[in-house]
Design an enzyme around this catalytic site. Structure first.
Site, mmCIF file in Angstrom:
data_model
loop_
_atom_site.group_PDB
_atom_site.id
_atom_site.type_symbol
_atom_site.label_atom_id
_atom_site.label_comp_id
_atom_site.label_asym_id
_atom_site.label_seq_id
_atom_site.Cartn_x
_atom_site.Cartn_y
_atom_site.Cartn_z
ATOM 1 N N LYS A 53 4.901 2.312 -1.152
ATOM 2 C CA LYS A 53 4.725 1.842 -2.531
ATOM 3 C C LYS A 53 6.014 1.958 -3.354
ATOM 4 C CE LYS A 53 0.537 0.634 -1.660
ATOM 5 N NZ LYS A 53 -0.266 1.441 -0.855
HETATM 6 C C1 PLP Z 1 -1.820 1.403 -0.592
HETATM 7 C C2 PLP Z 1 -3.069 0.804 -1.120
HETATM 8 C C3 PLP Z 1 -4.261 1.520 -1.239
HETATM 9 C C4 PLP Z 1 -4.442 2.906 -0.668
HETATM 10 O O1 PLP Z 1 -3.510 3.785 -1.118
HETATM 11 P P1 PLP Z 1 -3.332 5.203 -0.344
HETATM 12 O O2 PLP Z 1 -2.524 5.994 -1.330
HETATM 13 O O3 PLP Z 1 -2.610 4.907 0.912
HETATM 14 O O4 PLP Z 1 -4.671 5.774 -0.115
HETATM 15 C C5 PLP Z 1 -5.344 0.920 -1.839
HETATM 16 N N1 PLP Z 1 -5.281 -0.342 -2.277
HETATM 17 C C6 PLP Z 1 -4.164 -1.084 -2.165
HETATM 18 C C7 PLP Z 1 -4.158 -2.476 -2.702
HETATM 19 C C8 PLP Z 1 -3.026 -0.541 -1.569
HETATM 20 O O5 PLP Z 1 -1.935 -1.298 -1.445
#
Ligand code: PLP
Length: 397
Positions: free
Chosen positions: A196
């Site tokens: 992210k």
């Molecule tokens: C990364 C992501 C998640 C989950 O996030 P985590 O921190 O890995 O649990 C949920 N929704 C979207 C759209 C994502 O890109």
């Protein structure tokens, strides 16, 4: 004609794109040591988590935030806190990471898939309205790639009692008509997982401007405690979903750099869009939706004309591009067809059926995407991306 790298030819590019996460800053090194030596590694007496999430919430124009271990649990926490219970229905898009839907299952509810707008892959407010039933408890609009789902239009098309939990995992810094993504619905959820745009390896945050909801979110993530009650007082059921102080300290530093990094990604996206337009047949960067006044730039999505690429699919084209040295990906498998989700949903709700999502089915196979670290490259690197598309196109014609 030059041979595709996939068939043994020379790749367009061998140099890597910028690494993610980037090299640690001096401030991050110092902050890690400071937490280490303080002995406050958890958030019980630590100050990093509270300070970070306070600043994070403020940046989004809301009063409250809670850090959590990841966004999957953040979505679960938001759903629990808003009163979603076993057998409820939660409307989600099929074009998203699997966690959007599996968080619904974790909360004991079932995901009901609404179709997307084929031009943006964002959940369609009209389709959401069609999926509402007496059992609908919540909608989770996903700000896919950093483009912002039209939460205003969704709000206007669903009953008042239905809660909106924004999945803003990919949308730090994004805005809808000037207002920050994550502050548009009842609760906003962010991810700090490795890929992210802000990351601590893992992590998440749940923000809201509703004090009662905030208390509920805090309690779910803190084993059912209340902020004023005793350590072993658990008036409701909750879990330990907390983040460490190390992670909050890493994130604190990124609050200073995220806007600049996203501005770089925005410039790169526009440059790439222009290069594709000038030099490549049948491929274009998806334009930002007009209501997205600031884009989160987690992904650059590129739509291609399958005929111009010899009937390629997102899978086959992205494989060709990766062999050419361009980290392109076909995107997520469509979740309304996911059999594991259907099996699990059927154990919760025996009459569970999934809806068709024709727009998603049409658009996903002709869309490839580039991850955000690629957008941290400079203009000469972007030429390689355009060259790789041009090569793939010529090889197919
Ligand atoms: C990364 C992501 C998640 C989950 O996030 P985590 O921190 O890995 O649990 C949920 N929704 C979207 C759209 C994502 O890109």
């Amino acid at each position: 004609m030059t041979t595709l790298a996939l068939r043994g030819g020379e790749p367009v590019r061998t140099k890597p794109f910028p690494k993610w996460p980037p090299a640690p800053t001096e401030r991050q090194r110092a902050a890690m040591l400071e937490v280490l030596e303080s002995g406050e590694w958890g958030s019980r007496f630590g100050t990093q988590g509270v300070e970070f999430v306070g600043r994070f919430a403020q940046r989004h124009g809301v009063r409250f935030g809670v850090t959590v271990a990841n966004a999957t649990l953040g979505l679960f926490t938001a759903l629990r806190a808003t009163g979603v219970r076993r057998g409820d229905e939660v409307i989600v898009p099929p074009c998203t990471f699997v966690a959007t839907a599996t968080a619904v299952l974790l909360a004991g509810a079932v995901p009901v898939f609404a179709d997307v707008d084929p031009d943006t892959l964002l959940i369609s407010p009209e389709s959401v309205a069609q999926r509402v039933t007496s059992r609908t408890a919540a909608v989770i609009p996903v700000h896919l790639g950093g483009a912002v789902a039209d939460v205003d239009a969704i709000r206007a098309s669903i009953p008042e009692r239905v809660i909106i939990v924004e999945d803003a995992a990919q949308a730090i810094g994004a805005r809808l008509r000037g207002r920050p993504a994550g502050s548009l619905g009842d609760v906003g959820v962010f991810s700090f997982q490795s890929s992210k745009n802000m990351t601590a390896g893992e992590g998440g945050a749940v923000i809201t401007d509703d004090e009662r909801l905030h208390q509920a979110v805090w309690s779910v993530a803190n084993v059912g405690r209340t902020q004023v009650g005793g350590w072993y007082e658990h008036p409701s059921v909750g879990w330990n979903l907390r983040l460490t102080e190390f992670q909050s300290a890493l994130l604190m530093d990124q609050l200073e750099t995220i806007d600049e990094a996203n501005a770089h990604r925005t410039r790169a996206t526009h440059q790439l869009a222009r290069l594709l337009e000038e030099r490549v047949v049948g491929a274009q960067v998806l334009p930002d939706p007009p209501s997205t006044t600031s884009h989160g730039r987690h992904l650059a999505m590129i739509r291609f004309d399958a005929d111009a690429y010899g009937g390629a699919t997102a899978d086959s084209l992205s494989e060709i591009l990766r062999a050419e040295g361009i980290p392109a990906f076909p995107g997520y498998p469509l979740l309304h067809r996911d059999e594991a989700i259907q099996r699990e949903a059927s154990t919760i709700s025996p009459d569970y059926t999934h809806h068709d999502c024709p727009a998603a089915e049409q658009a996903m196979p002709v869309t490839v995407w580039l991850p955000q670290n690629v957008l941290l490259a400079d203009e000469p690197d972007l030429h390689d991306i355009a060259d790789a598309f041009a090569k793939a196109q010529k090889a197919a014609s």
